[in-house]
Motif scaffolding. Structure first.
Motif, PDB file in Angstrom:
ATOM      1  N   TRP A 173      -7.989   5.499  -7.380  1.00 42.37           N
ATOM      2  CA  TRP A 173      -6.865   5.146  -6.525  1.00 42.37           C
ATOM      3  C   TRP A 173      -6.046   4.025  -7.158  1.00 42.37           C
ATOM      4  CZ3 TRP A 173      -8.656   4.558  -0.742  1.00 42.37           C
ATOM      5  CH2 TRP A 173      -9.336   5.712  -0.337  1.00 42.37           C
ATOM      6  N   GLU A 174      -4.745   4.012  -6.888  1.00 48.92           N
ATOM      7  CA  GLU A 174      -3.873   2.899  -7.261  1.00 48.92           C
ATOM      8  C   GLU A 174      -4.209   1.705  -6.358  1.00 48.92           C
ATOM      9  OE1 GLU A 174      -1.646   2.796  -9.722  1.00 48.92           O
ATOM     10  OE2 GLU A 174      -2.118   4.861 -10.306  1.00 48.92           O
ATOM     11  N   HIS A 175      -4.032   0.496  -6.873  1.00 49.35           N
ATOM     12  CA  HIS A 175      -4.343  -0.698  -6.078  1.00 49.35           C
ATOM     13  C   HIS A 175      -3.514  -0.765  -4.802  1.00 49.35           C
ATOM     14  CE1 HIS A 175      -7.057  -3.468  -8.523  1.00 49.35           C
ATOM     15  NE2 HIS A 175      -7.169  -2.250  -9.010  1.00 49.35           N
ATOM     16  N   ASP A 176      -2.271  -0.305  -4.848  1.00 47.79           N
ATOM     17  CA  ASP A 176      -1.442  -0.310  -3.641  1.00 47.79           C
ATOM     18  C   ASP A 176      -2.052   0.579  -2.559  1.00 47.79           C
ATOM     19  OD1 ASP A 176       0.360  -2.049  -4.784  1.00 47.79           O
ATOM     20  OD2 ASP A 176       1.859  -0.502  -5.242  1.00 47.79           O
ATOM     21  N   ARG A 177      -2.600   1.702  -2.960  1.00 44.29           N
ATOM     22  CA  ARG A 177      -3.238   2.601  -1.990  1.00 44.29           C
ATOM     23  C   ARG A 177      -4.474   1.935  -1.394  1.00 44.29           C
ATOM     24  NH1 ARG A 177      -6.087   8.466  -3.242  1.00 44.29           N
ATOM     25  NH2 ARG A 177      -6.790   8.833  -1.105  1.00 44.29           N
ATOM     26  N   LYS A 206      -3.406  -0.799   1.085  1.00 43.25           N
ATOM     27  CA  LYS A 206      -2.923  -0.218   2.343  1.00 43.25           C
ATOM     28  C   LYS A 206      -4.100   0.283   3.186  1.00 43.25           C
ATOM     29  CE  LYS A 206       0.361   3.134   4.145  1.00 43.25           C
ATOM     30  NZ  LYS A 206       1.353   4.154   3.841  1.00 43.25           N
ATOM     31  N   TRP A 207      -5.044   0.931   2.560  1.00 45.91           N
ATOM     32  CA  TRP A 207      -6.235   1.450   3.240  1.00 45.91           C
ATOM     33  C   TRP A 207      -7.036   0.304   3.846  1.00 45.91           C
ATOM     34  CZ3 TRP A 207     -11.411   1.461   0.896  1.00 45.91           C
ATOM     35  CH2 TRP A 207     -12.337   2.271   1.562  1.00 45.91           C
TER      36      TRP A 207
END
Length: 189
Positions: free
Chosen positions: A69-73, A76-77
């Motif tokens: 996963w991207e760090h932004d994802r 957000k999670w």
């Protein structure tokens, strides 16, 4: 030393478990050897903190999925209202963690749970699991608690979940390719 190399194909079985009512056990006491333990709930934890815990607990058990996963994802999670991350500290460093995720329809999932290798066998696992279970049942409207484990996890994980009130409801076989080396000599038998 036995190592499964990155790229190796491994087969495993996932067991899905459920608990449909609050267990009758009370809040646990810390083991007598744990005089300085503290459980802290994270508020909007950064991705690097979760990944540090995820690796510390799950590296030997092929916990790899979230690294894709991207760090932004991840951020957000982790910051979603349905998520709660709790970390067990003792002697100034993390001993383990659990994460609860509301899944809708009054279901709470014990999404992640584990103890770091250096703390396995000290009684903290049972304490932390009971605390996670009771914390989940304290959430408003929860009528079912779920968790899953697999044969890549600690060899006693399934028995520990069952001992604390979970019942297996489904099993599935899967295969995956490892993205990192897995040192089997670090996994207890």
């Amino acid at each position: 030393m036995s190592v499964q190399k990155a790229g190796a194909k491994v087969s495993y079985t996932i067991t899905h478990l459920e608990m449909e009512s609050r267990p009758d056990y009370g809040w646990p006491r810390l083991p007598p050897t744990s005089s300085s333990a503290a459980l802290l709930k994270s508020e909007d934890p950064p991705a690097w903190w979760f990944l540090a815990l995820y690796d510390a607990v799950g590296r030997d058990y092929a916990w790899e999925d979230i690294h894709a996963w991207e760090h932004d994802r991840i951020d957000k999670w982790l910051s979603a209202d349905r998520m709660s991350l709790y970390t067990l500290f003792e002697h100034g460093w993390p001993q383990g963690f659990f994460m609860l995720e509301e899944r809708g329809r009054d279901v709470c999932d014990l999404a992640y749970f584990g103890i770091v290798p250096e703390s396995v066998g000290k009684g903290l696992g049972s304490w932390l699991l009971r605390t996670a279970v009771l914390t989940a049942w304290e959430r408003k409207g929860v009528t079912k608690l779920t968790v899953n484990t697999c044969t890549l996890d600690h060899p006693r994980a399934l028995a520990l979940y069952q001992k604390h009130g979970f019942t297996p409801v489904r099993r599935e076989r899967r295969t995956r390719r490892l993205t990192r080396d897995r040192d089997l000599s670090r996994i207890p038998s």
